[in-house]
Enzyme design. Structure first.
Site, PDB file in Angstrom:
ATOM      1  N   LYS A 193      -0.996  -3.275  11.444  1.00  0.00           N
ATOM      2  CA  LYS A 193       0.534  -4.215  11.893  1.00  0.00           C
ATOM      3  C   LYS A 193       1.644  -3.310  11.384  1.00  0.00           C
ATOM      4  CE  LYS A 193       3.660  -7.055  10.888  1.00  0.00           C
ATOM      5  NZ  LYS A 193       4.936  -6.318  10.793  1.00  0.00           N
ATOM      6  N   GLU A 269       1.311   0.475  -1.979  1.00  0.00           N
ATOM      7  CA  GLU A 269       2.956   1.698  -2.448  1.00  0.00           C
ATOM      8  C   GLU A 269       4.023   0.814  -2.202  1.00  0.00           C
ATOM      9  OE1 GLU A 269       4.816   4.273  -1.926  1.00  0.00           O
ATOM     10  OE2 GLU A 269       4.215   5.700  -1.102  1.00  0.00           O
ATOM     11  N   CYS A 304      10.766   5.886   0.260  1.00  0.00           N
ATOM     12  CA  CYS A 304      10.732   4.816  -1.317  1.00  0.00           C
ATOM     13  C   CYS A 304      10.710   6.405  -2.508  1.00  0.00           C
ATOM     14  CB  CYS A 304       8.982   4.461  -1.544  1.00  0.00           C
ATOM     15  SG  CYS A 304       8.275   5.663  -0.484  1.00  0.00           S
ATOM     16  N   GLU A 399      15.838  -0.871  -5.958  1.00  0.00           N
ATOM     17  CA  GLU A 399      15.693   0.336  -5.165  1.00  0.00           C
ATOM     18  C   GLU A 399      16.778  -0.465  -3.502  1.00  0.00           C
ATOM     19  OE1 GLU A 399      12.082   0.106  -2.387  1.00  0.00           O
ATOM     20  OE2 GLU A 399      12.392   2.124  -3.053  1.00  0.00           O
TER      21      GLU A 399
END
Ligand code: ADP
Length: 503
Positions: A193, A269, A304, A399
């Protein structure tokens, strides 16, 4: 036949004009034309124009894809194929990815704004990593265990079964292929997906996989929204493992979905806020400043592993952020289809607004902002370093996923380590020092999946084929890359065979 790589903006625009944008789901080795009533827009963030409407798949399509993958897994046409044969198919797929590199790069570029100058090498690297996974899978040796002479005792690595993969938009094909490649190489069947922001290249990958000879049902790709198609996949009772890259918040939701459904194995992750620790003996500041800028400017900071926390020795804390801000100018903004462009818009207007909200909260908190030659650009905030930021600040902890860094200073190496470890994340870290022993001492105390000394984390040499990264803290768990990354898509099986007694 290999597509010729366009060399100018005009060439890329011509390729764009003739590229068909096909967002139909791919289930059972073909695009599905099953009727669907709802759609979502895929938008070009450089123009804000709708590229195409993609089918908004949900549990019906996910159920169909999982059933197809299950059937393919159980019939053994892929899962029981010799690893060397699977490897041949995947290497053919790698060849096709390279041959169709311009089209795949174009699709990523128009959907989420990564410049073609970065997208092209990214696609080539994705193909290289697929070949590595294929080669590595032939070296996933089992073990013959010491046992009595009346039996054979083995420990084997076997595929997980049906693997669900949910992927983000920042490097759409690269991240998806990292998961899909490792899962396929180890004999699993996959339902992918992709991100709703950038599903097209992932769908195209499935077409190419068929061309490469992947048996029917082994790879299925279903476009849709996270809380709909994504959630249906995460909650599915017949998915054995879910591999996810994305935000920590979604990672938590997926753990819950796995717990409440069938306890499927997870591989997460998640976010990062990676420190770049600069000791006072780091050497040539001008050269280093460019590397530090690159660490949070690549792909507009939408990665990331972006080095967004500059942890600086006190004596560098005033001068170095200014130098780094100047060096952000090397990232030339422009039309992402122009090969001269190095920095495009952020992936969506919403993402840009989110980044700007982070920035205005940081400004309201009173942190000084250090900027370079960039002005305001559409869907791209001005690349900024907030200086003198304490570890308690939101902009230090969270983040941002944009061209935004913070700088903080330390007096002792112990403080440097504390600052580096001062968030919930643990993805990567870079340490800079001309004193190897001192730099190594700091590097070994930082909690992260990859720590580098005097270099940035990179896919090129000195990275080796077998390098694996496993995040720490709330950056997730489960190895990616190398043999450990392949093992993550397998489980251990003990096989004990009693030998017939001689008559
Ligand atoms: P981002 O906000 O950067 O897009 P997300 O973690 O929200 O990061 O998205 C990464 C991927 O996770 C996308 O494919 C998205 O559709 C999917 N996703 C988002 N929310 C959910 C959810 N609740 N369940 C399953 N998948 C989700």
């Amino acid at each position: 036949m290999n597509q010729v790589e366009p060399q100018s903006l005009k060439d890329w625009q011509e390729l764009f004009a003739k590229t068909r944008l096909d967002a139909r789901p791919f289930i059972g080795n073909q695009r599905s034309d099953a009727p669907i009533s709802q759609f979502f827009d895929v938008v070009n963030p450089f123009t804000d124009k709708v590229l195409t409407s993609a089918p908004r798949c949900g549990s019906v399509e996910i159920n169909a894809a999982v059933a197809t993958a299950r059937k393919a897994f159980e019939d053994g046409s892929w899962s029981l194929m010799a690893a060397s044969k699977r490897s041949e198919v995947l290497c053919r797929l790698a060849d096709l990815i390279e041959a169709n590199g311009p089209e795949l790069a174009l699709l990523d570029t128009i959907q989420m704004g990564i410049p073609v100058s970065l997208a092209m090498p990214d696609i080539q690297l994705a193909a290289k990593k697929l070949r590595e996974a294929a080669a590595g899978s032939e070296r996933l040796f089992g073990m013959l265990l010491p046992s009595s002479s009346s039996c054979i005792a083995l420990n084997l690595r076997v595929p997980q079964g049906v693997v669900g993969a949910i992927t983000p938009w920042n490097f759409p094909l690269f991240v998806a292929l990292g998961k899909v490649g490792a899962a396929l190489a180890t004999g699993n069947c996959v339902v992918l997906k992709p991100s709703e922001i950038a599903p097209l290249a992932c769908l195209r990958l499935a077409d190419l996989a068929t061309e490469a000879g992947l048996p029917s049902g082994v790879l299925n790709v279903v476009p849709g929204l996270g809380p709909e198609a994504g959630r249906a996949l995460a909650s599915h009772l017949d998915v054995d493992m879910l591999s996810f890259t994305g935000s920590t918040a979604t990672g938590r939701a997926l753990m819950q979905a796995a717990a409440e459904s069938n306890l499927k194995a997870l591989h997460l992750e998640l976010g990062g806020k990676s420190p770049q620790v600069v000791l006072d003996d780091c050497g040539d500041l001008a050269a280093l400043a460019q590397q530090l800028a690159d660490g949070f400017m690549f792909n507009g900071g939408q990665l990331c592993v972006a080095g967004t926390r500059l942890v600086l020795a006190q004596e560098l804390a005033t001068e170095l952020p200014k130098l780094i801000a100047e060096k952000t100018g090397a990232w030339k903004f422009g039309n992402p289809l122009d090969p001269a462009t190095l920095l495009g818009p952020l992936a969506s207007r919403l993402q840009c607004e989110r980044v700007r909200r982070f920035m205005s909260r940081a400004s309201q908190s009173g942190f000084d902002a250090c900027t370079g030659p960039h002005g305001e650009n559409k869907n791209l905030p001005v690349p900024t370093i907030f200086t003198g930021v304490p570890s308690s600040a939101e902009i230090f902890q969270e983040e941002v996923f944009g061209p935004v860094a913070v700088s903080s200073s330390f007096d002792t190496d112990t403080q440097a380590i504390e600052l580096a470890n001062g968030t919930k994340f643990g993805l990567v870290a870079n340490v800079w020092s001309s004193d190897f022993v001192r730099g190594h001492a700091v590097a070994t105390k930082i909690k992260a999946g990859a720590v580098t000394l005097n270099t940035r984390t990179t896919h090129e040499p000195p990275r080796t084929i077998d390098a694996s990264i496993e995040p720490a803290g709330e950056s997730g768990f489960g190895a990616e890359g190398g043999i450990a990354g392949l093992m993550a898509f397998t489980r251990a099986r003990h096989l004990l065979m009693n030998l017939p007694r001689p008559n």
